[in-house]
Write a protein that holds these residues in place. Structure first.
Motif, PDB file in Angstrom:
ATOM      1  N   PHE A 204      -7.157  -8.176  -9.922  1.00  0.00           N
ATOM      2  CA  PHE A 204      -8.411  -7.488  -9.606  1.00  0.00           C
ATOM      3  C   PHE A 204      -8.111  -6.246  -8.770  1.00  0.00           C
ATOM      4  O   PHE A 204      -8.665  -5.171  -9.016  1.00  0.00           O
ATOM      5  N   PHE A 205      -7.239  -6.383  -7.779  1.00  0.00           N
ATOM      6  CA  PHE A 205      -6.769  -5.236  -7.013  1.00  0.00           C
ATOM      7  C   PHE A 205      -5.505  -4.693  -7.670  1.00  0.00           C
ATOM      8  O   PHE A 205      -4.608  -5.457  -8.026  1.00  0.00           O
ATOM      9  N   ASN A 206      -5.428  -3.384  -7.791  1.00  0.00           N
ATOM     10  CA  ASN A 206      -4.201  -2.783  -8.288  1.00  0.00           C
ATOM     11  C   ASN A 206      -3.067  -2.948  -7.286  1.00  0.00           C
ATOM     12  O   ASN A 206      -1.912  -3.160  -7.669  1.00  0.00           O
ATOM     13  N   ARG A 207      -3.406  -2.850  -6.007  1.00  0.00           N
ATOM     14  CA  ARG A 207      -2.422  -3.104  -4.952  1.00  0.00           C
ATOM     15  C   ARG A 207      -3.140  -3.294  -3.625  1.00  0.00           C
ATOM     16  O   ARG A 207      -4.313  -2.932  -3.476  1.00  0.00           O
ATOM     17  N   LEU A 208      -2.383  -3.870  -2.670  1.00  0.00           N
ATOM     18  CA  LEU A 208      -2.880  -4.068  -1.312  1.00  0.00           C
ATOM     19  C   LEU A 208      -2.232  -3.065  -0.374  1.00  0.00           C
ATOM     20  O   LEU A 208      -1.044  -2.753  -0.508  1.00  0.00           O
ATOM     21  N   VAL A 209      -3.021  -2.589   0.581  1.00  0.00           N
ATOM     22  CA  VAL A 209      -2.500  -1.718   1.629  1.00  0.00           C
ATOM     23  C   VAL A 209      -3.097  -2.171   2.949  1.00  0.00           C
ATOM     24  O   VAL A 209      -3.987  -3.028   2.999  1.00  0.00           O
ATOM     25  N   GLU A 210      -2.621  -1.604   4.027  1.00  0.00           N
ATOM     26  CA  GLU A 210      -3.183  -1.927   5.331  1.00  0.00           C
ATOM     27  C   GLU A 210      -4.606  -1.376   5.449  1.00  0.00           C
ATOM     28  O   GLU A 210      -4.955  -0.382   4.801  1.00  0.00           O
ATOM     29  N   THR A 211      -5.409  -2.036   6.289  1.00  0.00           N
ATOM     30  CA  THR A 211      -6.811  -1.647   6.436  1.00  0.00           C
ATOM     31  C   THR A 211      -6.976  -0.175   6.755  1.00  0.00           C
ATOM     32  O   THR A 211      -7.812   0.526   6.160  1.00  0.00           O
ATOM     33  N   GLU A 212      -6.177   0.313   7.677  1.00  0.00           N
ATOM     34  CA  GLU A 212      -6.335   1.703   8.113  1.00  0.00           C
ATOM     35  C   GLU A 212      -5.902   2.696   7.037  1.00  0.00           C
ATOM     36  O   GLU A 212      -6.179   3.900   7.133  1.00  0.00           O
ATOM     37  N   ALA A 213      -5.237   2.209   5.988  1.00  0.00           N
ATOM     38  CA  ALA A 213      -4.714   3.108   4.951  1.00  0.00           C
ATOM     39  C   ALA A 213      -5.497   3.047   3.654  1.00  0.00           C
ATOM     40  O   ALA A 213      -5.224   3.837   2.735  1.00  0.00           O
ATOM     41  N   VAL A 214      -6.489   2.152   3.551  1.00  0.00           N
ATOM     42  CA  VAL A 214      -7.078   1.891   2.231  1.00  0.00           C
ATOM     43  C   VAL A 214      -7.791   3.110   1.660  1.00  0.00           C
ATOM     44  O   VAL A 214      -7.621   3.447   0.479  1.00  0.00           O
ATOM     45  N   LEU A 215      -8.581   3.787   2.457  1.00  0.00           N
ATOM     46  CA  LEU A 215      -9.278   4.964   1.939  1.00  0.00           C
ATOM     47  C   LEU A 215      -8.296   6.085   1.636  1.00  0.00           C
ATOM     48  O   LEU A 215      -8.406   6.770   0.608  1.00  0.00           O
ATOM     49  N   GLY A 216      -7.302   6.260   2.514  1.00  0.00           N
ATOM     50  CA  GLY A 216      -6.305   7.295   2.290  1.00  0.00           C
ATOM     51  C   GLY A 216      -5.510   7.070   1.018  1.00  0.00           C
ATOM     52  O   GLY A 216      -5.227   8.018   0.266  1.00  0.00           O
ATOM     53  N   GLU A 217      -5.153   5.811   0.732  1.00  0.00           N
ATOM     54  CA  GLU A 217      -4.393   5.510  -0.475  1.00  0.00           C
ATOM     55  C   GLU A 217      -5.236   5.732  -1.719  1.00  0.00           C
ATOM     56  O   GLU A 217      -4.744   6.234  -2.736  1.00  0.00           O
ATOM     57  N   ALA A 218      -6.511   5.340  -1.656  1.00  0.00           N
ATOM     58  CA  ALA A 218      -7.401   5.575  -2.798  1.00  0.00           C
ATOM     59  C   ALA A 218      -7.575   7.068  -3.034  1.00  0.00           C
ATOM     60  O   ALA A 218      -7.568   7.545  -4.178  1.00  0.00           O
ATOM     61  N   THR A 219      -7.734   7.824  -1.963  1.00  0.00           N
ATOM     62  CA  THR A 219      -7.900   9.271  -2.080  1.00  0.00           C
ATOM     63  C   THR A 219      -6.631   9.922  -2.623  1.00  0.00           C
ATOM     64  O   THR A 219      -6.696  10.839  -3.456  1.00  0.00           O
ATOM     65  N   LYS A 220      -5.481   9.457  -2.151  1.00  0.00           N
ATOM     66  CA  LYS A 220      -4.203   9.993  -2.640  1.00  0.00           C
ATOM     67  C   LYS A 220      -4.062   9.765  -4.141  1.00  0.00           C
ATOM     68  O   LYS A 220      -3.664  10.675  -4.890  1.00  0.00           O
ATOM     69  N   LEU A 221      -4.419   8.561  -4.592  1.00  0.00           N
ATOM     70  CA  LEU A 221      -4.354   8.268  -6.022  1.00  0.00           C
ATOM     71  C   LEU A 221      -5.327   9.160  -6.783  1.00  0.00           C
ATOM     72  O   LEU A 221      -5.000   9.694  -7.858  1.00  0.00           O
TER      73      LEU A 221
END
Length: 286
Positions: A204-221
């Motif tokens: 369901f999730f493509n990957r897990l990241v730390e809470t503080e990084a989740v929006l940044g990782e989605a934005t980076k993608l």
């Protein structure tokens, strides 16, 4: 909220003119930076529940985004450490108790129109998910193209917990295609919580990241996709959606046509010229 107020809310529509970067939503936040639009559900004191009005405005925003040439990717997230707690108990669930069948059908049709609008968007949609992601919130995550989550996320399709069927807003069609029929059946029959690590393990999730990084990782993608051949990305999304109802032979024929169309784009020519010159292609989405 009175029954009449809820009824009028389900009938609401929002005039969103292009480009959407100039639109200021009433019921959530919207920011467009570069080629990425970020939608933030913003009722953190209640874990970002939806109302009749926010459903309608989200539906109309995604309808408008279908025609916005400036936006190439979309990120959707929630404020305050949670994604979305589903329909507001007192602003949706309680008013629905006094509706007649036509009124109830009007509401359920409207909520489904949000998912239809998300799937019709040519832009890839990436959900950034932390904390609570249940009910309609889980559906919005499901309707996105990709999901970046955290170990703290709690996903639940809890419709049967309120006496309803699991078949809400396309869940029985879309969820099995993401995680498989057996796993989807378990979640939709029981309404149990799927925690972040399980959500990643089940796909369901493509990957897990730390809470503080989740929006940044989605934005980076999202930014990576926006820098790619966005016409081709839009075609990929369209074909993935259309091919649900095709045989393998039909899908192969449809993809042959789609790929032939993409071969007439300038991005295809740019890729060849860059390769020939041993350079990295710079795509422009045309």
């Amino acid at each position: 909220m009175s029954e009449q107020a809820g009824l009028s809310g389900a009938r609401e529509s929002y005039d969103i003119t292009l480009p959407v970067r100039n639109y200021t939503p009433r019921h959530f936040l919207l920011e467009v930076k570069g080629k990425t639009a970020t939608v933030t559900l913003n009722r953190p004191e209640r874990k970002n529940p939806l109302t009749f009005s926010s459903y309608a405005e989200l539906r109309d925003l995604f309808r408008a985004l279908q025609f916005d040439d400036e936006v190439k990717t979309i990120v959707i997230t929630g404020a305050g450490g949670n994604f979305c707690s589903g329909g507001d108990v007192f602003e949706i669930i309680q008013p629905l108790l006094s509706r007649d069948m036509p009124g109830l059908l009007q509401f359920t049709t409207m909520t489904g129109e949000l998912v239809k609008a998300m799937r019709a968007c040519p832009q890839p949609i990436i959900a950034a998910i932390d904390g609570i992601c249940v009910g309609a919130g889980a559906i919005i995550a499901m309707a996105s193209d990709m999901r970046i989550g955290t170990a703290n996320a709690k996903v639940a399709f809890l419709f049967n917990k309120v006496g309803l069927a699991g078949c809400d807003m396309g869940a029985c069609a879309i969820l099995p295609r993401i995680i498989g029929q057996g796993r989807a059946s378990e979640l939709l029959y029981t309404g149990r919580v799927m925690k972040g690590e399980e959500a990643e393990r089940w796909g369901f999730f493509n990957r897990l990241v730390e809470t503080e990084a989740v929006l940044g990782e989605a934005t980076k993608l999202a930014e990576e996709l926006s820098a790619g051949p966005t016409f081709g990305n839009a075609m990929t999304k369209r074909m993935m959606h259309m091919e649900w109802d095709m045989s393998i032979d039909q899908a192969i024929e449809a993809e042959a046509l789609a790929q032939a169309v993409c071969m007439k784009t300038e991005d295809y020519r740019r890729a060849f010229e860059a390769f020939a010159n041993k350079e990295t292609p710079v795509f422009e989405g045309n």
